[in-house]
Enzyme design. Structure first.
Site, short mmCIF file in Angstrom:
data_model
loop_
_atom_site.label_atom_id
_atom_site.label_comp_id
_atom_site.label_asym_id
_atom_site.label_seq_id
_atom_site.Cartn_x
_atom_site.Cartn_y
_atom_site.Cartn_z
N ASP A 76 0.85 -1.20 0.00
CA ASP A 76 0.00 0.00 0.00
C ASP A 76 0.88 1.24 0.00
O ASP A 76 1.95 1.25 0.59
CB ASP A 76 -0.94 0.03 1.22
CG ASP A 76 -1.99 1.13 1.05
OD1 ASP A 76 -2.89 0.94 0.22
OD2 ASP A 76 -1.88 2.18 1.72
N1 GTP Z 1 3.44 3.17 -12.52
C1 GTP Z 1 3.44 3.95 -11.41
N2 GTP Z 1 2.52 3.69 -10.42
C2 GTP Z 1 2.56 4.50 -9.32
C3 GTP Z 1 3.49 5.57 -9.16
N3 GTP Z 1 3.25 6.16 -7.95
C4 GTP Z 1 2.23 5.48 -7.36
N4 GTP Z 1 1.82 4.47 -8.20
C5 GTP Z 1 0.73 3.48 -7.99
O1 GTP Z 1 -0.27 4.07 -7.18
C6 GTP Z 1 -0.99 2.99 -6.57
C7 GTP Z 1 -1.10 3.31 -5.07
O2 GTP Z 1 -2.34 2.87 -4.63
P1 GTP Z 1 -2.50 1.57 -3.68
O3 GTP Z 1 -3.79 1.67 -2.98
O4 GTP Z 1 -1.26 1.36 -2.88
O5 GTP Z 1 -2.54 0.34 -4.70
P2 GTP Z 1 -3.67 0.00 -5.78
O6 GTP Z 1 -3.18 0.41 -7.12
O7 GTP Z 1 -5.01 0.52 -5.34
O8 GTP Z 1 -3.68 -1.59 -5.77
P3 GTP Z 1 -3.93 -2.52 -4.49
O9 GTP Z 1 -2.57 -2.99 -4.05
O10 GTP Z 1 -4.76 -3.65 -5.05
O11 GTP Z 1 -4.63 -1.70 -3.45
C8 GTP Z 1 -0.18 1.71 -6.79
O12 GTP Z 1 -0.75 0.93 -7.81
C9 GTP Z 1 1.18 2.26 -7.22
O13 GTP Z 1 1.86 1.33 -8.07
C10 GTP Z 1 4.43 5.80 -10.23
O14 GTP Z 1 5.27 6.72 -10.19
N5 GTP Z 1 4.37 4.96 -11.31
#
Ligand code: GTP
Length: 199
Positions: A76
């Site tokens: 997360d």
């Molecule tokens: N490709 C990329 N993704 C980013 C970057 N910064 C943040 N993210 C994405 O932002 C999202 C953060 O939200 P989370 O709630 O942690 O994860 P999610 O995408 O909702 O997926 P879950 O793990 O299923 O909760 C993640 O998917 C990270 O990979 C970046 O610079 N590049």
């Protein structure tokens, strides 16, 4: 034989980072109500680091319980600016509002990873990255969001560092992988120390 694991995440970049490192990854998104849990934790006074760690553990725990015997990762990310926690944007307007708040300032990205087997936490790490944005004009922000919405909608900071988003920054203190989605080097170090990686 490569190590196999389950990633309890919908994040494509997290799976890609692990696969690029030669791990065999099956993705099983945890689908927990992150917003409700985040608000409850904040109401109890949890700090952003604890919020990210708790959400990562809850995702890992839910999927690990359904997949006995398999190493399962939960992740997360929480973005914090002056005590305010930001989540992924719901709309281009929200993304523009968030980028206006981040413009010209330094924010923190807390990137948590929890490894479990059979519902038992084996290892955890929360990486902190401090990212400094140079001042962005409202016009640039509107144009940047319009051009990149389909991509940045999946990123907590409304930017992707490996894409055009790198242009928003004048400084970064911390780990590139932690910004993308998970503290990869620390996780590989742990696997190696356990003898689960040959190199
Ligand atoms: N490709 C990329 N993704 C980013 C970057 N910064 C943040 N993210 C994405 O932002 C999202 C953060 O939200 P989370 O709630 O942690 O994860 P999610 O995408 O909702 O997926 P879950 O793990 O299923 O909760 C993640 O998917 C990270 O990979 C970046 O610079 N590049």
């Amino acid at each position: 034989m490569s190590l196999s694991l389950i990633l309890a995440s919908q994040s494509a970049i997290r799976a890609q980072l692990l696969r690029n490192a030669g791990l065999v990854v099956e993705t099983r998104p945890a689908r927990i109500d992150e917003e409700m849990i985040r608000h409850a934790l904040e109401a109890e006074g949890a700090n952003p680091r604890d919020v990210a760690d708790t959400l990562a553990e809850m995702k890992a725990a839910k999927v690990s319980a359904a997949n006995p015997g398999v190493l399962t990762l939960g992740a997360d990310q929480v973005l914090e600016l002056k005590g305010r926690i930001f989540a992924k944007p719901e709309s281009p307007e929200e993304a523009a509002e968030q980028l206006r708040a981040l413009s010209g300032r330094t924010h923190r990205l807390l990137s948590a990873l929890v490894a479990m087997r059979d519902g038992r936490p084996l290892w955890r790490h929360v990486a902190e990255v401090r990212l400094t944005m140079h001042p962005l004009s409202d016009e640039f922000i509107a144009d940047y969001v319009a051009r990149n919405w389909d991509s940045i909608r999946h990123a907590v900071g409304c930017y992707k560092l490996e894409e055009e988003g790198v242009r928003l920054f004048s400084g970064l203190e911390g780990d590139y992988f932690a910004v993308l989605g998970l503290p990869l080097i620390e996780f590989l170090n742990w696997l190696r120390a356990r003898g689960e990686l040959t190199t």
